[in-house]
Design a protein around this motif. Sequence first.
Motif, PDB file in Angstrom:
ATOM      1  N   LEU A  26      11.819  -4.436   8.323  1.00 54.48           N
ATOM      2  CA  LEU A  26      10.427  -4.728   8.011  1.00 54.48           C
ATOM      3  C   LEU A  26      10.254  -6.157   7.500  1.00 54.48           C
ATOM      4  CD1 LEU A  26       7.571  -3.572   7.882  1.00 54.48           C
ATOM      5  CD2 LEU A  26       8.130  -2.600   5.655  1.00 54.48           C
ATOM      6  N   ARG A  27      11.220  -6.641   6.721  1.00 55.76           N
ATOM      7  CA  ARG A  27      11.128  -7.993   6.140  1.00 55.76           C
ATOM      8  C   ARG A  27      11.072  -9.097   7.197  1.00 55.76           C
ATOM      9  NH1 ARG A  27      15.043  -6.840   1.278  1.00 55.76           N
ATOM     10  NH2 ARG A  27      13.463  -6.634  -0.360  1.00 55.76           N
ATOM     11  N   VAL A  28      11.696  -8.893   8.330  1.00 58.24           N
ATOM     12  CA  VAL A  28      11.753  -9.956   9.344  1.00 58.24           C
ATOM     13  C   VAL A  28      10.642  -9.856  10.389  1.00 58.24           C
ATOM     14  CG1 VAL A  28      14.223 -10.330   9.026  1.00 58.24           C
ATOM     15  CG2 VAL A  28      13.447  -8.725  10.797  1.00 58.24           C
ATOM     16  N   ARG A  29       9.784  -8.861  10.288  1.00 56.99           N
ATOM     17  CA  ARG A  29       8.686  -8.721  11.244  1.00 56.99           C
ATOM     18  C   ARG A  29       7.689  -9.858  11.045  1.00 56.99           C
ATOM     19  NH1 ARG A  29      11.062  -6.575  14.819  1.00 56.99           N
ATOM     20  NH2 ARG A  29      12.717  -6.950  13.394  1.00 56.99           N
ATOM     21  N   VAL A  56      10.891   1.829   0.248  1.00 56.67           N
ATOM     22  CA  VAL A  56      10.271   0.879   1.180  1.00 56.67           C
ATOM     23  C   VAL A  56       9.228   0.000   0.482  1.00 56.67           C
ATOM     24  CG1 VAL A  56       8.967   0.602   3.329  1.00 56.67           C
ATOM     25  CG2 VAL A  56      10.638   2.443   3.139  1.00 56.67           C
ATOM     26  N   VAL A  57       8.209   0.602  -0.099  1.00 55.79           N
ATOM     27  CA  VAL A  57       7.071  -0.171  -0.616  1.00 55.79           C
ATOM     28  C   VAL A  57       7.480  -1.077  -1.774  1.00 55.79           C
ATOM     29  CG1 VAL A  57       4.748  -0.061  -1.603  1.00 55.79           C
ATOM     30  CG2 VAL A  57       5.415   1.536   0.213  1.00 55.79           C
ATOM     31  N   ILE A  58       8.149  -0.537  -2.783  1.00 51.53           N
ATOM     32  CA  ILE A  58       8.531  -1.352  -3.941  1.00 51.53           C
ATOM     33  C   ILE A  58       9.518  -2.457  -3.548  1.00 51.53           C
ATOM     34  CG2 ILE A  58       9.638  -1.310  -6.223  1.00 51.53           C
ATOM     35  CD1 ILE A  58       6.676  -0.264  -6.132  1.00 51.53           C
ATOM     36  N   PRO A  59      10.547  -2.184  -2.731  1.00 52.24           N
ATOM     37  CA  PRO A  59      11.419  -3.296  -2.311  1.00 52.24           C
ATOM     38  C   PRO A  59      10.680  -4.406  -1.557  1.00 52.24           C
ATOM     39  CG  PRO A  59      12.529  -1.228  -1.917  1.00 52.24           C
ATOM     40  CD  PRO A  59      11.109  -0.885  -2.325  1.00 52.24           C
ATOM     41  N   ILE A  60       9.672  -4.044  -0.779  1.00 53.02           N
ATOM     42  CA  ILE A  60       8.886  -5.071  -0.085  1.00 53.02           C
ATOM     43  C   ILE A  60       8.093  -5.891  -1.108  1.00 53.02           C
ATOM     44  CG2 ILE A  60       6.876  -5.400   1.439  1.00 53.02           C
ATOM     45  CD1 ILE A  60       9.535  -4.893   2.932  1.00 53.02           C
ATOM     46  N   LEU A  61       7.511  -5.230  -2.107  1.00 47.53           N
ATOM     47  CA  LEU A  61       6.740  -5.939  -3.122  1.00 47.53           C
ATOM     48  C   LEU A  61       7.610  -6.830  -4.006  1.00 47.53           C
ATOM     49  CD1 LEU A  61       4.268  -3.130  -4.214  1.00 47.53           C
ATOM     50  CD2 LEU A  61       3.751  -5.159  -2.867  1.00 47.53           C
ATOM     51  N   LYS A  62       8.885  -6.516  -4.125  1.00 48.12           N
ATOM     52  CA  LYS A  62       9.811  -7.322  -4.930  1.00 48.12           C
ATOM     53  C   LYS A  62      10.187  -8.628  -4.234  1.00 48.12           C
ATOM     54  CE  LYS A  62      12.328  -3.482  -7.049  1.00 48.12           C
ATOM     55  NZ  LYS A  62      13.625  -2.800  -7.089  1.00 48.12           N
ATOM     56  N   ASP A  63       9.954  -8.693  -2.938  1.00 45.23           N
ATOM     57  CA  ASP A  63      10.397  -9.830  -2.141  1.00 45.23           C
ATOM     58  C   ASP A  63       9.558 -11.076  -2.424  1.00 45.23           C
ATOM     59  OD1 ASP A  63      11.331 -11.542  -0.183  1.00 45.23           O
ATOM     60  OD2 ASP A  63      11.279 -10.041   1.402  1.00 45.23           O
ATOM     61  N   ASP A  64      10.214 -12.159  -2.811  1.00 47.57           N
ATOM     62  CA  ASP A  64       9.511 -13.428  -3.053  1.00 47.57           C
ATOM     63  C   ASP A  64       8.833 -13.964  -1.798  1.00 47.57           C
ATOM     64  OD1 ASP A  64      10.113 -13.701  -5.723  1.00 47.57           O
ATOM     65  OD2 ASP A  64      11.988 -14.773  -5.340  1.00 47.57           O
ATOM     66  N   GLN A  70       3.950  -7.780   6.240  1.00 46.91           N
ATOM     67  CA  GLN A  70       4.364  -6.825   5.223  1.00 46.91           C
ATOM     68  C   GLN A  70       3.204  -6.507   4.273  1.00 46.91           C
ATOM     69  OE1 GLN A  70       5.965  -9.743   5.949  1.00 46.91           O
ATOM     70  NE2 GLN A  70       7.676  -8.901   7.106  1.00 46.91           N
ATOM     71  N   ALA A  71       2.420  -7.521   3.940  1.00 47.21           N
ATOM     72  CA  ALA A  71       1.260  -7.308   3.068  1.00 47.21           C
ATOM     73  C   ALA A  71       0.214  -6.434   3.759  1.00 47.21           C
ATOM     74  CB  ALA A  71       0.642  -8.642   2.669  1.00 47.21           C
ATOM     75  N   ASP A  72      -0.063  -6.712   5.030  1.00 40.92           N
ATOM     76  CA  ASP A  72      -1.033  -5.906   5.777  1.00 40.92           C
ATOM     77  C   ASP A  72      -0.589  -4.444   5.837  1.00 40.92           C
ATOM     78  OD1 ASP A  72      -2.562  -8.157   6.192  1.00 40.92           O
ATOM     79  OD2 ASP A  72      -1.968  -8.415   8.292  1.00 40.92           O
ATOM     80  N   PHE A  73       0.697  -4.242   6.064  1.00 37.31           N
ATOM     81  CA  PHE A  73       1.268  -2.894   6.113  1.00 37.31           C
ATOM     82  C   PHE A  73       1.066  -2.186   4.775  1.00 37.31           C
ATOM     83  CE2 PHE A  73       5.187  -0.477   5.014  1.00 37.31           C
ATOM     84  CZ  PHE A  73       5.003   0.604   5.842  1.00 37.31           C
ATOM     85  N   VAL A 111      -0.327 -13.677  -1.536  1.00 42.60           N
ATOM     86  CA  VAL A 111      -0.124 -12.447  -0.763  1.00 42.60           C
ATOM     87  C   VAL A 111      -0.090 -11.235  -1.695  1.00 42.60           C
ATOM     88  CG1 VAL A 111       1.451 -11.239   0.802  1.00 42.60           C
ATOM     89  CG2 VAL A 111       1.078 -13.688   1.087  1.00 42.60           C
ATOM     90  N   ILE A 112       0.658 -11.342  -2.775  1.00 42.69           N
ATOM     91  CA  ILE A 112       0.742 -10.238  -3.741  1.00 42.69           C
ATOM     92  C   ILE A 112      -0.627  -9.979  -4.371  1.00 42.69           C
ATOM     93  CG2 ILE A 112       1.755  -9.521  -5.953  1.00 42.69           C
ATOM     94  CD1 ILE A 112       3.742  -9.298  -3.693  1.00 42.69           C
ATOM     95  N   THR A 113      -1.386 -11.055  -4.608  1.00 44.24           N
ATOM     96  CA  THR A 113      -2.733 -10.906  -5.178  1.00 44.24           C
ATOM     97  C   THR A 113      -3.627 -10.103  -4.233  1.00 44.24           C
ATOM     98  OG1 THR A 113      -2.477 -12.989  -6.359  1.00 44.24           O
ATOM     99  CG2 THR A 113      -4.716 -12.169  -6.117  1.00 44.24           C
ATOM    100  N   THR A 114      -3.475 -10.311  -2.938  1.00 44.49           N
ATOM    101  CA  THR A 114      -4.241  -9.540  -1.947  1.00 44.49           C
ATOM    102  C   THR A 114      -3.930  -8.053  -2.081  1.00 44.49           C
ATOM    103  OG1 THR A 114      -4.248 -11.392  -0.399  1.00 44.49           O
ATOM    104  CG2 THR A 114      -4.646  -9.212   0.536  1.00 44.49           C
TER     105      THR A 114
END
Length: 197
Positions: A26-29, A56-64, A70-73, A111-114
């Motif tokens: 998911l990170r490289v999409r 899935v969700v929390i590890p994606i949110l942890k990503d700098d 990923q945000a749209d997902f 992105v995180i703010t969105t």
Amino acid sequence: MMAGATSGVCAANLVAVSELWIVPWLRVRTECLSRAFTGAMVSFLNHHFAAAIDGVVIPILKDDNIGTVQADFTCKLVRDDLTVEQSTVVFRKFINIEQNIRREQYVWNEVITTIAQVFIGKKVNIESGDVDGVLKVLRKSSHDLCTSIKFGMFMKNLISGYSHVFRSHAPALLEMANSHKSSMKGLLIKCAEKLAN
């Protein structure tokens, strides 16, 4: 066992597999995710909620380097596929993410703010016990996002939508509003002052 519940061993295995296979993929999409993938994730959420969030969700949110895909997902899951109750669970993990990672500084970006704005739009249940986590994230992020209209809008919606919870923290919010530098500054100050009265 209720829907979405999973035994401890099974949940731990699902989290491990998700972090090992789904998250790196998911990170490289860089292009929109297929309906098949999104549908599979919704099914995963419905059957194994905690494992899907923690794996899935929390590890994606942890990503700098969280990207638009990923945000749209994540926004779609929160907005369309989670109940308010489920969204509240995820929001609480989200605002306390720094406690679960090894980095000292976890600062929001645009992105995180969105994503945060989608939680507020979902009307998650923020209680007095959540306030310290929210204020900590706001303080850390307000410097880097002091010119962000999006961050200013998030703060305004947070203050006005949850005034009953943040009323006793009006001075801290007023201080952050005064240091904000986007076109939202005047409105933020007005909201924070109203909260204080």
